[in-house]
Scaffold this motif. Structure first.
Motif, mmCIF file in Angstrom:
data_model
loop_
_atom_site.group_PDB
_atom_site.id
_atom_site.type_symbol
_atom_site.label_atom_id
_atom_site.label_comp_id
_atom_site.label_asym_id
_atom_site.label_seq_id
_atom_site.Cartn_x
_atom_site.Cartn_y
_atom_site.Cartn_z
ATOM 1 N N SER A 49 0.808 -1.224 0.000
ATOM 2 C CA SER A 49 0.000 0.000 0.000
ATOM 3 C C SER A 49 0.841 1.274 0.000
ATOM 4 O O SER A 49 0.462 2.260 -0.640
ATOM 5 N N ASP A 50 1.990 1.277 0.690
ATOM 6 C CA ASP A 50 2.801 2.498 0.696
ATOM 7 C C ASP A 50 3.367 2.786 -0.696
ATOM 8 O O ASP A 50 3.422 3.933 -1.134
ATOM 9 N N ALA A 51 3.740 1.743 -1.431
ATOM 10 C CA ALA A 51 4.227 1.921 -2.804
ATOM 11 C C ALA A 51 3.092 2.392 -3.709
ATOM 12 O O ALA A 51 3.292 3.243 -4.587
ATOM 13 N N GLN A 52 1.894 1.854 -3.495
ATOM 14 C CA GLN A 52 0.733 2.291 -4.280
ATOM 15 C C GLN A 52 0.460 3.769 -4.055
ATOM 16 O O GLN A 52 0.172 4.513 -5.001
ATOM 17 N N ASP A 53 0.553 4.206 -2.791
ATOM 18 C CA ASP A 53 0.330 5.618 -2.479
ATOM 19 C C ASP A 53 1.385 6.505 -3.133
ATOM 20 O O ASP A 53 1.070 7.594 -3.635
ATOM 21 N N ASP A 54 2.636 6.056 -3.150
ATOM 22 C CA ASP A 54 3.696 6.821 -3.809
ATOM 23 C C ASP A 54 3.397 6.986 -5.297
ATOM 24 O O ASP A 54 3.523 8.077 -5.852
ATOM 25 N N ILE A 55 2.989 5.893 -5.931
ATOM 26 C CA ILE A 55 2.654 5.933 -7.357
ATOM 27 C C ILE A 55 1.463 6.856 -7.594
ATOM 28 O O ILE A 55 1.464 7.667 -8.533
ATOM 29 N N ALA A 56 0.460 6.767 -6.744
ATOM 30 C CA ALA A 56 -0.735 7.610 -6.888
ATOM 31 C C ALA A 56 -0.372 9.086 -6.781
ATOM 32 O O ALA A 56 -0.869 9.912 -7.564
ATOM 33 N N ARG A 57 0.497 9.434 -5.842
ATOM 34 C CA ARG A 57 0.912 10.837 -5.688
ATOM 35 C C ARG A 57 1.613 11.336 -6.956
ATOM 36 O O ARG A 57 1.378 12.462 -7.407
ATOM 37 N N ILE A 58 2.464 10.494 -7.521
ATOM 38 C CA ILE A 58 3.191 10.880 -8.734
ATOM 39 C C ILE A 58 2.226 11.081 -9.898
ATOM 40 O O ILE A 58 2.317 12.069 -10.625
ATOM 41 N N VAL A 59 1.286 10.146 -10.058
ATOM 42 C CA VAL A 59 0.314 10.253 -11.150
ATOM 43 C C VAL A 59 -0.522 11.518 -10.977
ATOM 44 O O VAL A 59 -0.739 12.275 -11.937
ATOM 45 N N LEU A 60 -0.989 11.773 -9.771
ATOM 46 C CA LEU A 60 -1.790 12.976 -9.520
ATOM 47 C C LEU A 60 -0.994 14.246 -9.804
ATOM 48 O O LEU A 60 -1.518 15.204 -10.384
ATOM 49 N N GLN A 61 0.247 14.241 -9.421
ATOM 50 C CA GLN A 61 1.086 15.416 -9.658
ATOM 51 C C GLN A 61 1.307 15.620 -11.159
ATOM 52 O O GLN A 61 1.192 16.733 -11.662
ATOM 53 N N LEU A 62 1.601 14.535 -11.879
ATOM 54 C CA LEU A 62 1.805 14.640 -13.326
ATOM 55 C C LEU A 62 0.536 15.097 -14.045
ATOM 56 O O LEU A 62 0.596 15.815 -15.045
ATOM 57 N N ALA A 63 -0.606 14.679 -13.536
ATOM 58 C CA ALA A 63 -1.885 15.055 -14.148
ATOM 59 C C ALA A 63 -2.330 16.457 -13.738
ATOM 60 O O ALA A 63 -3.321 16.969 -14.251
ATOM 61 N N GLY A 64 -1.602 17.071 -12.811
ATOM 62 C CA GLY A 64 -1.936 18.421 -12.378
ATOM 63 C C GLY A 64 -3.066 18.487 -11.382
ATOM 64 O O GLY A 64 -3.580 19.560 -11.092
ATOM 65 N N ALA A 65 -3.441 17.348 -10.820
ATOM 66 C CA ALA A 65 -4.571 17.317 -9.889
ATOM 67 C C ALA A 65 -4.146 17.547 -8.449
ATOM 68 O O ALA A 65 -4.981 17.800 -7.594
ATOM 69 N N GLU A 66 -2.876 17.451 -8.188
ATOM 70 C CA GLU A 66 -2.405 17.594 -6.808
ATOM 71 C C GLU A 66 -1.280 18.619 -6.783
ATOM 72 O O GLU A 66 -0.182 18.373 -7.242
ATOM 73 N N ALA A 67 -1.589 19.782 -6.275
ATOM 74 C CA ALA A 67 -0.582 20.836 -6.187
ATOM 75 C C ALA A 67 0.077 20.775 -4.816
ATOM 76 O O ALA A 67 -0.536 21.084 -3.806
ATOM 77 N N GLU A 68 1.313 20.332 -4.814
ATOM 78 C CA GLU A 68 2.037 20.252 -3.550
ATOM 79 C C GLU A 68 2.782 21.547 -3.293
ATOM 80 O O GLU A 68 3.219 22.220 -4.221
ATOM 81 N N SER A 69 2.930 21.868 -2.044
ATOM 82 C CA SER A 69 3.691 23.050 -1.672
ATOM 83 C C SER A 69 5.162 22.805 -1.977
ATOM 84 O O SER A 69 5.664 21.695 -1.827
ATOM 85 N N PRO A 70 5.861 23.853 -2.399
ATOM 86 C CA PRO A 70 7.294 23.667 -2.660
ATOM 87 C C PRO A 70 8.035 23.346 -1.369
ATOM 88 O O PRO A 70 7.619 23.753 -0.281
ATOM 89 N N VAL A 71 9.114 22.611 -1.510
ATOM 90 C CA VAL A 71 9.944 22.267 -0.355
ATOM 91 C C VAL A 71 10.842 23.458 -0.054
ATOM 92 O O VAL A 71 11.535 23.971 -0.938
ATOM 93 N N ILE A 72 10.833 23.907 1.175
ATOM 94 C CA ILE A 72 11.679 25.020 1.586
ATOM 95 C C ILE A 72 12.998 24.446 2.092
ATOM 96 O O ILE A 72 13.020 23.671 3.058
#
Length: 76
Positions: A17-40
């Motif tokens: 499940s943790d690997a699935q979540d990592d993949i999901a985050r990447i897909v969402l980010q690539l699709a523009g659906a998940e805007a993450e805050s920049p890392v400071i």
């Protein structure tokens, strides 16, 4: 959905499940659906990056033996 994406998702379903979540985050980010805050970065992190970039510009890279030693140290 394309065959390739369908195949990738089918393979991902078999992962932990943790690997699935990592993949999901990447897909969402690539699709523009998940805007993450920049890392400071801290000042130390910025300095370390600058030092690394300077070394790379000079062509200073780790040898294969150094890389393998680091991987072994961390169990990779």
């Amino acid at each position: 959905m394309t065959k390739l994406l369908d195949q990738a998702l089918e393979i991902a379903r078999g992962l932990p499940s943790d690997a699935q979540d990592d993949i999901a985050r990447i897909v969402l980010q690539l699709a523009g659906a998940e805007a993450e805050s920049p890392v400071i970065l801290t000042d130390d992190e910025k300095s370390a990056i600058a030092v690394s970039k300077e070394a790379a510009a000079r062509g200073e890279f780790a040898t294969e033996a150094q890389v393998r030693a680091t991987w072994a140290k961390h169990g990779l």
